[in-house]
Write a protein that holds these residues in place. Structure first.
Motif, mmCIF file in Angstrom:
data_model
loop_
_atom_site.group_PDB
_atom_site.id
_atom_site.type_symbol
_atom_site.label_atom_id
_atom_site.label_comp_id
_atom_site.label_asym_id
_atom_site.label_seq_id
_atom_site.Cartn_x
_atom_site.Cartn_y
_atom_site.Cartn_z
ATOM 1 N N GLU A 2 15.190 3.732 21.024
ATOM 2 C CA GLU A 2 15.398 5.000 21.715
ATOM 3 C C GLU A 2 16.200 5.994 20.891
ATOM 4 O O GLU A 2 16.305 7.167 21.257
ATOM 5 C CB GLU A 2 16.058 4.765 23.067
ATOM 6 C CG GLU A 2 15.160 4.037 24.064
ATOM 7 C CD GLU A 2 13.818 4.738 24.251
ATOM 8 O OE1 GLU A 2 13.751 5.676 25.055
ATOM 9 O OE2 GLU A 2 12.841 4.357 23.576
ATOM 10 N N GLN A 3 16.778 5.534 19.781
ATOM 11 C CA GLN A 3 17.395 6.470 18.845
ATOM 12 C C GLN A 3 16.326 7.192 18.022
ATOM 13 O O GLN A 3 16.569 8.249 17.459
ATOM 14 C CB GLN A 3 18.344 5.720 17.911
ATOM 15 C CG GLN A 3 19.568 5.153 18.586
ATOM 16 C CD GLN A 3 20.545 6.225 19.012
ATOM 17 O OE1 GLN A 3 20.994 7.042 18.204
ATOM 18 N NE2 GLN A 3 20.876 6.236 20.300
ATOM 19 N N GLY A 4 15.143 6.563 17.921
ATOM 20 C CA GLY A 4 14.069 7.150 17.151
ATOM 21 C C GLY A 4 13.540 6.254 16.055
ATOM 22 O O GLY A 4 12.904 6.732 15.105
ATOM 23 N N VAL B 139 32.028 1.052 21.669
ATOM 24 C CA VAL B 139 32.472 1.472 20.340
ATOM 25 C C VAL B 139 31.572 0.852 19.279
ATOM 26 O O VAL B 139 31.154 1.518 18.324
ATOM 27 C CB VAL B 139 33.942 1.080 20.104
ATOM 28 C CG1 VAL B 139 34.337 1.317 18.651
ATOM 29 C CG2 VAL B 139 34.856 1.859 21.034
ATOM 30 N N TRP B 140 31.265 -0.446 19.424
ATOM 31 C CA TRP B 140 30.385 -1.143 18.475
ATOM 32 C C TRP B 140 29.066 -0.396 18.334
ATOM 33 O O TRP B 140 28.613 -0.113 17.224
ATOM 34 C CB TRP B 140 30.151 -2.565 18.970
ATOM 35 C CG TRP B 140 29.360 -3.439 18.046
ATOM 36 C CD1 TRP B 140 29.855 -4.340 17.146
ATOM 37 C CD2 TRP B 140 27.927 -3.520 17.939
ATOM 38 N NE1 TRP B 140 28.820 -4.977 16.483
ATOM 39 C CE2 TRP B 140 27.635 -4.487 16.944
ATOM 40 C CE3 TRP B 140 26.875 -2.876 18.568
ATOM 41 C CZ2 TRP B 140 26.320 -4.816 16.586
ATOM 42 C CZ3 TRP B 140 25.564 -3.180 18.206
ATOM 43 C CH2 TRP B 140 25.300 -4.150 17.222
ATOM 44 N N HIS B 141 28.438 -0.091 19.468
ATOM 45 C CA HIS B 141 27.139 0.580 19.425
ATOM 46 C C HIS B 141 27.240 1.965 18.780
ATOM 47 O O HIS B 141 26.370 2.351 17.974
ATOM 48 C CB HIS B 141 26.563 0.703 20.839
ATOM 49 C CG HIS B 141 25.897 -0.537 21.337
ATOM 50 N ND1 HIS B 141 26.592 -1.546 21.973
ATOM 51 C CD2 HIS B 141 24.597 -0.948 21.275
ATOM 52 C CE1 HIS B 141 25.748 -2.513 22.292
ATOM 53 N NE2 HIS B 141 24.540 -2.173 21.880
ATOM 54 N N LYS B 142 28.263 2.714 19.122
ATOM 55 C CA LYS B 142 28.389 4.062 18.577
ATOM 56 C C LYS B 142 28.611 4.030 17.069
ATOM 57 O O LYS B 142 28.013 4.827 16.326
ATOM 58 C CB LYS B 142 29.532 4.806 19.280
ATOM 59 C CG LYS B 142 29.189 5.227 20.708
ATOM 60 C CD LYS B 142 30.288 6.061 21.333
ATOM 61 C CE LYS B 142 29.847 6.600 22.701
ATOM 62 N NZ LYS B 142 30.910 7.418 23.342
ATOM 63 N N VAL B 143 29.462 3.109 16.592
ATOM 64 C CA VAL B 143 29.725 3.018 15.156
ATOM 65 C C VAL B 143 28.464 2.589 14.416
ATOM 66 O O VAL B 143 28.110 3.154 13.371
ATOM 67 C CB VAL B 143 30.889 2.053 14.876
ATOM 68 C CG1 VAL B 143 31.024 1.780 13.381
ATOM 69 C CG2 VAL B 143 32.194 2.621 15.418
ATOM 70 N N VAL B 144 27.769 1.582 14.958
ATOM 71 C CA VAL B 144 26.543 1.094 14.313
ATOM 72 C C VAL B 144 25.478 2.179 14.273
ATOM 73 O O VAL B 144 24.859 2.442 13.222
ATOM 74 C CB VAL B 144 26.016 -0.167 15.032
ATOM 75 C CG1 VAL B 144 24.608 -0.518 14.554
ATOM 76 C CG2 VAL B 144 26.955 -1.343 14.798
ATOM 77 N N LEU B 145 25.241 2.830 15.402
ATOM 78 C CA LEU B 145 24.182 3.845 15.456
ATOM 79 C C LEU B 145 24.527 5.060 14.601
ATOM 80 O O LEU B 145 23.654 5.621 13.920
ATOM 81 C CB LEU B 145 23.914 4.246 16.899
ATOM 82 C CG LEU B 145 23.338 3.137 17.794
ATOM 83 C CD1 LEU B 145 23.210 3.621 19.235
ATOM 84 C CD2 LEU B 145 21.999 2.642 17.273
ATOM 85 N N ASP B 146 25.789 5.465 14.627
ATOM 86 C CA ASP B 146 26.190 6.596 13.775
ATOM 87 C C ASP B 146 25.971 6.260 12.306
ATOM 88 O O ASP B 146 25.542 7.120 11.519
ATOM 89 C CB ASP B 146 27.667 6.943 14.010
ATOM 90 C CG ASP B 146 27.894 7.666 15.334
ATOM 91 O OD1 ASP B 146 26.902 8.096 15.960
ATOM 92 O OD2 ASP B 146 29.069 7.790 15.745
ATOM 93 N N SER C 261 19.579 7.198 7.629
ATOM 94 C CA SER C 261 18.132 7.277 7.848
ATOM 95 C C SER C 261 17.676 8.693 8.165
ATOM 96 O O SER C 261 16.480 8.983 8.153
ATOM 97 C CB SER C 261 17.727 6.355 9.007
ATOM 98 O OG SER C 261 18.256 6.841 10.235
ATOM 99 N N GLY C 262 18.629 9.552 8.490
ATOM 100 C CA GLY C 262 18.283 10.927 8.829
ATOM 101 C C GLY C 262 17.887 11.127 10.267
ATOM 102 O O GLY C 262 17.393 12.198 10.633
ATOM 103 N N VAL C 263 18.114 10.122 11.109
ATOM 104 C CA VAL C 263 17.791 10.253 12.526
ATOM 105 C C VAL C 263 18.799 11.168 13.198
ATOM 106 O O VAL C 263 20.011 11.037 12.989
ATOM 107 C CB VAL C 263 17.779 8.868 13.213
ATOM 108 C CG1 VAL C 263 17.809 9.021 14.734
ATOM 109 C CG2 VAL C 263 16.549 8.080 12.790
ATOM 110 N N THR C 264 18.303 12.086 13.997
ATOM 111 C CA THR C 264 19.161 12.957 14.787
ATOM 112 C C THR C 264 19.002 12.568 16.244
ATOM 113 O O THR C 264 17.915 12.694 16.821
ATOM 114 C CB THR C 264 18.778 14.439 14.607
ATOM 115 O OG1 THR C 264 18.875 14.771 13.217
ATOM 116 C CG2 THR C 264 19.704 15.336 15.404
ATOM 117 N N SER C 265 20.069 12.068 16.842
ATOM 118 C CA SER C 265 20.002 11.597 18.231
ATOM 119 C C SER C 265 20.821 12.521 19.109
ATOM 120 O O SER C 265 22.011 12.755 18.848
ATOM 121 C CB SER C 265 20.538 10.167 18.319
ATOM 122 O OG SER C 265 20.534 9.713 19.641
ATOM 123 N N ASP C 266 20.157 13.072 20.162
ATOM 124 C CA ASP C 266 20.898 13.945 21.073
ATOM 125 C C ASP C 266 21.556 13.126 22.158
ATOM 126 O O ASP C 266 21.324 11.942 22.294
ATOM 127 C CB ASP C 266 19.974 14.999 21.673
ATOM 128 C CG ASP C 266 18.710 14.412 22.281
ATOM 129 O OD1 ASP C 266 18.707 13.205 22.574
ATOM 130 O OD2 ASP C 266 17.734 15.160 22.460
#
Length: 694
Positions: free
Chosen positions: A492-494, A676-683, A689-694
């Motif tokens: 869902e991040q892309g 926090v784990w998810h936010k750090v990993v996804l960021d 990768s250049g993914v822009t997640s809103d």
């Protein structure tokens, strides 16, 4: 009970209601389950015990007491029993009437210490046996950490293993089973209960059950004829041997002041883990599973039967073969008897799914391999219903809780009672996002992989690859839900998520699983390389030039290994969670039988094999931006295994980040920490990768 989400984010994943398996009553009309939620707005948890109407799929609240847990049906009168944490470390046993929810629940017993894993079994018309587990002191009393005398020194002295296991230091207090009997059950006010007694007290050779660190209710069972349980062999070093034996304690009334000495069930050449003992409905027989090797934690369990509990010398094996390997090439897990005692229902992984199989309850009648009756998703719990129906709790890659009924001879076969996420719709997910493929592995075998696409996937567009590498290494990505490594969160991040099951994976036959021995960075790595090449050639909607790779535990080892090898240059960013930095450090772990098996001996007997698969031998090749996560309470892979690679990355000037949680173990379980784990990993992966997640 769920709120629709426009996008499946980590917040949605972690705050979604989490339902337990459901337990139907004797009539098969109602079922008990618990459900918990966490709010990131109030930073608080809610917990409920609910009663499900199996016919309508609707549920009603029984209690929302945060301290209440483990609801259990008590007899045939729709009384419900549960545990409640009380003051000063005590546990209250509470009973309520599921048919009269307006009546106030009553506390009928208070236990002086924490207990769990409650089980009940009818002895006769007026008496019900009850058993719980808890820590026992060396004197055999239930241990209460709130009232126990505190030592004046923090020193810990050991002369044998374990020193520590999983996330805690081993103490003198050991897990045990405590039993009692509830009498005269015509009404709550007339019910009496005897004091709890320790079933394993005063033994000449001490036994411990449930088996730490993950043992629970599946390690024992009770019936009108007594208790069966599994325990480690006390004569063997638990860090170097996996052997657990099955024992039987004959009890007739559950009022015995002292339980008879446990009787061991001998199983010949099968000397490994014993698991999942369960009495037949008439309490005369016991089915259980046992492995062959006493030093391999992931060996294949064999199904076994004790036809007559009064004759422990007669143990029969299902699908036995002359070569001792067994005809069924899967790994049976939980076992349930049908109501009439004529069939067994067994869960086992197969080809990326947690299936449910049916077979005759006698090895003599089980002439054909088990038949899979539930083939999709992952079955997490099974309960027998009247008329040979089966109540099933399961999950999928898009739904975290599904209750259904298996109906023999019905064309549909399976009736959904309740879906927590309505097939994924509540989370904005769909089964249409989930795909799978097979590709040629490093040898003469095929490798299976799951694919999860974004819900907003559009044909003709390209999406970066998130390559997920599972742990274990004897494990697998299955078609089931996870709150720690959920492919849909990444999708869902892309990303197009690909989760392969290479050499070492479970559920694809023992040859593929056992092929990882002495091959940690060999065949599994080549399988992953070939998987990446397959994606490049066959999945034109995947942009492999913007790929990222992530893994935990053995998956973390593999990411570290990839970093030092050519595949590492294919990724824009890497993530290692609680991985292995150097295989030479395996002796800082606790369960030593694990490296002894996978690396073919001790470090001093086979040092060259440990060195062969050491990621630290290839540090000169490290170049890809790398996030390292490692937790302080991970005693299986101590935190130095995370600090060391981060130090290397920083010293070499490679973009890197280090995340640690001082209050988490091998997993990240607390909601705020997990967010926090998810936010750090996804960021991290989105940045590269250049993914822009809103």
């Amino acid at each position: 009970m769920t709120v629709g989400a426009k996008k499946f984010t980590p917040e949605v994943l972690l705050s979604a209601p989490r339902r337990s398996a459901a337990t139907p009553n004797a009539a098969g009309t109602l079922a008990l389950f618990s459900v918990s939620t966490y709010s990131f707005h109030s930073h608080s948890k809610t917990s409920e015990i609910r009663v499900l109407d199996i016919k309508t799929g609707q549920s009603e609240l029984l209690t929302n007491d945060l301290a209440a847990s483990e609801p259990t049906w008590l007899g045939d009168h729709n009384l419900v029993l549960w545990l409640k944490g009380g003051e000063k470390g005590t546990t209250e046993l509470v009973v309520a009437d599921a048919e009269h929810l307006d009546n106030k629940p009553e506390v009928f017993m208070t236990v002086n210490g924490p207990v769990s894993n409650m089980k009940v079994a009818r002895i006769d018309a007026d008496n019900i046996a009850l058993a719980v587990t808890g820590l026992a002191t060396p004197s055999g009393d239930l241990y209460n950490p709130k009232t126990a005398e505190k030592p004046i020194s923090t020193a810990k002295i050991y002369s044998k293993l374990f020193v520590r296991q999983w996330d805690s230091y081993v103490t003198e207090n050991k897990s045990s089973i405590f039993y009692t009997v509830l009498s005269r059950l015509q009404g709550v006010s007339k019910m009496t209960v005897a004091p709890l007694k320790n079933a394993l007290a005063d033994l000449s050779v001490p036994l411990e059950t449930p088996v730490p660190p993950f043992g629970g209710a599946g390690d024992f069972d009770i019936s009108k004829n007594g208790i069966v349980f599994v325990a480690k062999d006390p004569t063997l070093d638990p860090a170097n041997y996996t052997k657990t034996d099955l024992y039987y304690i004959p009890l007739r009334t559950f009022t015995e002041r002292q339980a008879p000495t446990p009787q061991i069930v001998k199983t010949g050449n099968l000397r490994g883990y014993s698991s999942s003992p369960v009495f037949s409905p008439d309490a005369k027989s016991v089915a259980f599973a046992r492995m062959k090797s006493d030093q391999y934690e992931s060996d294949k369990p064999r199904l076994l039967l004790v036809p007559d509990i009064t004759d422990l010398s007669n143990v029969q094996e299902f699908y036995e073969t002359e070569d001792g390997e067994g005809k069924w090439d899967l790994r049976p897990e939980s076992i349930i008897w049908s109501r009439n005692g004529e069939e067994l229902y067994v869960t086992a992984e197969e080809n990326g799914r947690g299936k449910l199989f049916k077979l005759p309850a006698s090895p003599r009648h089980a002439t054909h391999l088990p038949t899979a009756i539930i083939e999709n998703g992952t079955v997490t719990d099974v309960k027998a219903l009247p008329n040979n129906r089966i109540f099933i709790s399961s999950t999928s890659l898009v739904d975290n809780s599904i209750y259904s009924i298996y109906i023999p001879d019905d064309p549909s076969g399976r009736l959904t009672v309740s879906s927590n996420a309505k097939g994924g719709k509540t989370f904005g997910l769909s089964q249409d996002q989930v795909h799978e493929f097979w590709y040629q592995g490093a040898g003469d075998y095929s490798v299976h992989a799951w694919v999860v696409k974004p819900s907003f996937f559009k044909k003709g567009q390209k999406y970066p690859l998130a390559y997920l590498i599972h742990g274990g290494p004897q494990g697998a990505w299955n078609e089931g839900w996870s709150t720690r490594w959920n492919p849909a969160v990444f999708a869902e991040q892309g990303y197009v998520v690909v989760a392969p099951n290479p050499t070492g994976s479970t559920g694809y036959g023992m040859a593929l699983q056992n092929g990882i021995k002495n091959e940690w960075g060999g065949r599994p790595y080549e399988d992953l390389v070939k998987g990446f090449e397959y994606i490049e050639k066959n999945m034109d909607y995947v942009d492999t030039t913007r790929s990222v790779a992530l893994g935990a535990s053995y998956g973390g080892f593999m990411v570290n290994w990839i970093q030092g090898h050519p595949l590492g240059r294919k990724f824009k960013a890497l993530v290692t969670h609680d991985g292995v930095f150097s295989t030479l450090n395996q002796y800082s772990s606790e369960e030593l039988f694990f490296p002894h098996h996978d690396f073919g001996g001790t470090l001093w007997e086979n040092r060259e094999n440990y060195e062969k698969w050491d990621p630290a031998r290839h540090l000169e090749n490290w170049a890809t931006p790398h996030l390292i996560i490692h937790n302080e309470l991970d005693y299986r892979l101590p935190i130095a295994e995370g600090l060391a690679p981060f130090n290397v990355l920083q010293t070499k000037g490679i973009p890197s980040k280090f995340l640690t949680f001082p209050d988490e173990n091998h997993w990240v379980l607390k909601p705020e920490n997990s967010l926090v784990w998810h936010k750090v990993v996804l960021d991290w992966i989105n940045k590269y990768s250049g993914v822009t997640s809103d």
